[in-house]
Design a protein around this motif. Structure first.
Motif: not given
Length: 178
Positions: A146-161
C-alpha cells in the motif's frame, strides 16, 4: 549496530540509484534516445566490475585470504549477481518504456521487501507452519504494498515546462477564424 549503518548506507545509495541511472541513460546523459539506456548499463557493468570485482579482490589479497571457493557458494553468488543485474536492467527497460524514477523506484522498493518476505518464508518455513505466523506480518506486507502504491500515486509532479520564448524576428501565426 554497525549493520544498521551499512543498511542505511544501502538505503541512501539504492535510493538515488534510479535517479542517477535515469540521468545517465536517456537523452540527459548519453544523448541517444534509441540506445542511451544500453550505453548507461554498460557503464553500470563497469562500475560493478570496479566495485564488486576489484575492491573485494584487493581486500582478499590484503588479508591473505584462502583462495578456496566452494562450488555451492560460487553458484549461488553468481545467481545472486545475475538476479541483481537483471533487476537493474529491468529498471532501465522501465525507464525506456516511459516510467519515471519516482514511480519505478517506488514500485521496486515497495515490492522487493514483499517478495523477500514471501521467498524467505518459502525457503525457511516457520516451525509451527504458516498458521503460526502472526497477523502483523501479513499486515506489514499489505502496508508495504500500500505504501508503494500511495507513494507512486501521490508523488509530487515537477513544475510544468516553461514556454520557449519566441526568437526575435519570427512571426507567430494567428489561429484560424480570427
Amino acid at each position: 549496530m554497525n549493520w544498521l549503518v551499512f543498511a542505511l548506507m544501502t538505503v541512501v545509495t539504492w535510493g538515488v540509484y534510479g535517479a542517477f541511472l535515469h540521468t545517465g541513460s536517456l537523452q540527459m546523459g548519453m544523448k541517444d534516445a534509441a540506445d542511451g539506456r544500453y550505453k548507461a548499463f554498460l557503464f553500470v557493468g563497469l562500475a560493478y566490475f570496479l566495485t564488486a570485482v576489484l575492491a573485494p579482490l584487493l581486500i582478499l589479497l590484503a588479508r591473505g585470504a584462502d583462495w578456496n571457493f566452494p562450488k555451492g557458494g560460487m553458484v549461488w553468488s553468481l545467481v545472486a549477481g545475475i538476479t541483481g543485474a537483471l533487476g537493474a536492467f529491468c529498471v532501465l527497460l522501465a525507464f525506456g518504456a516511459k516510467g519515471t524514477p519516482p514511480v519505478v523506484m517506488s514500485i521496486v522498493f515497495a515490492g522487493a521487501p514483499v517478495v523477500n518476505a514471501l521467498y524467505s518464508i518459502w525457503q525457511h518455513p516457520p516451525a509451527g507452519g504458516l498458521g503460526s505466523i502472526k497477523p502483523q506480518f501479513f499486515l506489514g506486507i499489505v502496508l508495504a504494498a500500500l505504501g508503494g502504491c500511495l507513494v507512486t500515486y501521490y508523488k509530487p509532479n515537477p513544475p510544468a515546462a516553461k514556454p520557449q520564448p519566441q526568437a526575435a524576428g519570427t512571426i507567430q501565426a494567428k489561429p484560424a477564424g480570427n
